[in-house]
Design a protein around this motif. Structure first.
Motif, PDB file in Angstrom:
ATOM      1  N   UNK A  11     -27.041  68.381 -19.624  1.00  0.00           N
ATOM      2  CA  UNK A  11     -25.618  68.389 -19.310  1.00  0.00           C
ATOM      3  C   UNK A  11     -25.515  68.180 -17.804  1.00  0.00           C
ATOM      4  N   UNK A  12     -24.541  67.408 -17.408  1.00  0.00           N
ATOM      5  CA  UNK A  12     -24.290  67.165 -15.985  1.00  0.00           C
ATOM      6  C   UNK A  12     -22.798  67.239 -15.748  1.00  0.00           C
ATOM      7  N   UNK A  13     -22.413  67.430 -14.512  1.00  0.00           N
ATOM      8  CA  UNK A  13     -20.993  67.570 -14.204  1.00  0.00           C
ATOM      9  C   UNK A  13     -20.688  66.904 -12.884  1.00  0.00           C
ATOM     10  N   UNK A  14     -19.407  66.567 -12.738  1.00  0.00           N
ATOM     11  CA  UNK A  14     -18.872  66.001 -11.511  1.00  0.00           C
ATOM     12  C   UNK A  14     -17.683  66.853 -11.115  1.00  0.00           C
ATOM     13  N   UNK A  15     -17.728  67.406  -9.925  1.00  0.00           N
ATOM     14  CA  UNK A  15     -16.635  68.226  -9.404  1.00  0.00           C
ATOM     15  C   UNK A  15     -15.565  67.292  -8.839  1.00  0.00           C
ATOM     16  N   UNK A  16     -14.317  67.624  -9.126  1.00  0.00           N
ATOM     17  CA  UNK A  16     -13.177  66.856  -8.601  1.00  0.00           C
ATOM     18  C   UNK A  16     -12.212  67.825  -7.916  1.00  0.00           C
ATOM     19  N   UNK A  17     -11.176  67.270  -7.302  1.00  0.00           N
ATOM     20  CA  UNK A  17     -10.268  68.086  -6.504  1.00  0.00           C
ATOM     21  C   UNK A  17      -9.204  68.850  -7.272  1.00  0.00           C
ATOM     22  N   UNK A  18      -8.909  68.433  -8.496  1.00  0.00           N
ATOM     23  CA  UNK A  18      -7.832  69.086  -9.241  1.00  0.00           C
ATOM     24  C   UNK A  18      -8.019  68.868 -10.740  1.00  0.00           C
ATOM     25  N   UNK A  19      -7.292  69.652 -11.521  1.00  0.00           N
ATOM     26  CA  UNK A  19      -7.321  69.489 -12.969  1.00  0.00           C
ATOM     27  C   UNK A  19      -6.795  68.112 -13.366  1.00  0.00           C
ATOM     28  N   UNK A  20      -5.809  67.605 -12.627  1.00  0.00           N
ATOM     29  CA  UNK A  20      -5.263  66.277 -12.924  1.00  0.00           C
ATOM     30  C   UNK A  20      -6.326  65.197 -12.708  1.00  0.00           C
ATOM     31  N   UNK A  21      -7.092  65.301 -11.624  1.00  0.00           N
ATOM     32  CA  UNK A  21      -8.174  64.344 -11.379  1.00  0.00           C
ATOM     33  C   UNK A  21      -9.217  64.428 -12.492  1.00  0.00           C
ATOM     34  N   UNK A  22      -9.502  65.637 -12.967  1.00  0.00           N
ATOM     35  CA  UNK A  22     -10.449  65.812 -14.062  1.00  0.00           C
ATOM     36  C   UNK A  22      -9.941  65.120 -15.318  1.00  0.00           C
ATOM     37  N   UNK A  23      -8.673  65.262 -15.612  1.00  0.00           N
ATOM     38  CA  UNK A  23      -8.076  64.611 -16.780  1.00  0.00           C
ATOM     39  C   UNK A  23      -8.205  63.094 -16.688  1.00  0.00           C
ATOM     40  N   UNK A  24      -7.935  62.544 -15.510  1.00  0.00           N
ATOM     41  CA  UNK A  24      -8.037  61.089 -15.321  1.00  0.00           C
ATOM     42  C   UNK A  24      -9.477  60.609 -15.497  1.00  0.00           C
ATOM     43  N   UNK A  25     -10.425  61.319 -14.896  1.00  0.00           N
ATOM     44  CA  UNK A  25     -11.824  60.917 -14.989  1.00  0.00           C
ATOM     45  C   UNK A  25     -12.347  61.058 -16.408  1.00  0.00           C
TER      46      UNK A  25
END
Length: 99
Positions: free
Chosen positions: A67-81
């Motif tokens: 499992x791997x992850x990418x940290x983003x700046x916001x929940x909205x950015x996570x939804x887009x990615x």
């Protein structure tokens, strides 16, 4: 039973930030893409005792090898990615909603 997952990351390795995570199989194919407001809390759900997981989730976790992850700046950015990667990789364990 969760101890059987040799590839499981230690909880302290997983950030508490929002982000997108990907489960991969032994051939590095992406099996599942998901998003989280808190990656550590979300991923902990997958590492609960295997007998408590939904059948489909248990199958995915047992098929996965990393499992791997990418940290983003916001929940909205996570939804887009998350949406972008689901469209790009068409992971077999993501539910596909079609019109």
């Amino acid at each position: 039973m969760a101890e059987e997952l040799a590839w499981r990351p230690r909880s302290g390795e997983i950030p508490t930030d929002p982000g997108v995570y990907r489960f991969r199989d032994a051939d590095q194919r992406i099996l599942y893409v998901g998003k989280a407001k808190n990656l550590r809390n979300r991923l902990a759900n997958y590492f609960a005792p295997l007998s408590t997981l939904h059948d489909r989730t248990r199958h995915m976790v047992l098929t996965a090898r990393s499992v791997e992850w990418t940290v983003v700046g916001s929940d909205f950015e996570a939804l887009q990615l998350e949406w972008t990667w689901i469209k790009e990789f068409d992971p077999p364990f993501n539910v596909q909603y079609r019109d």
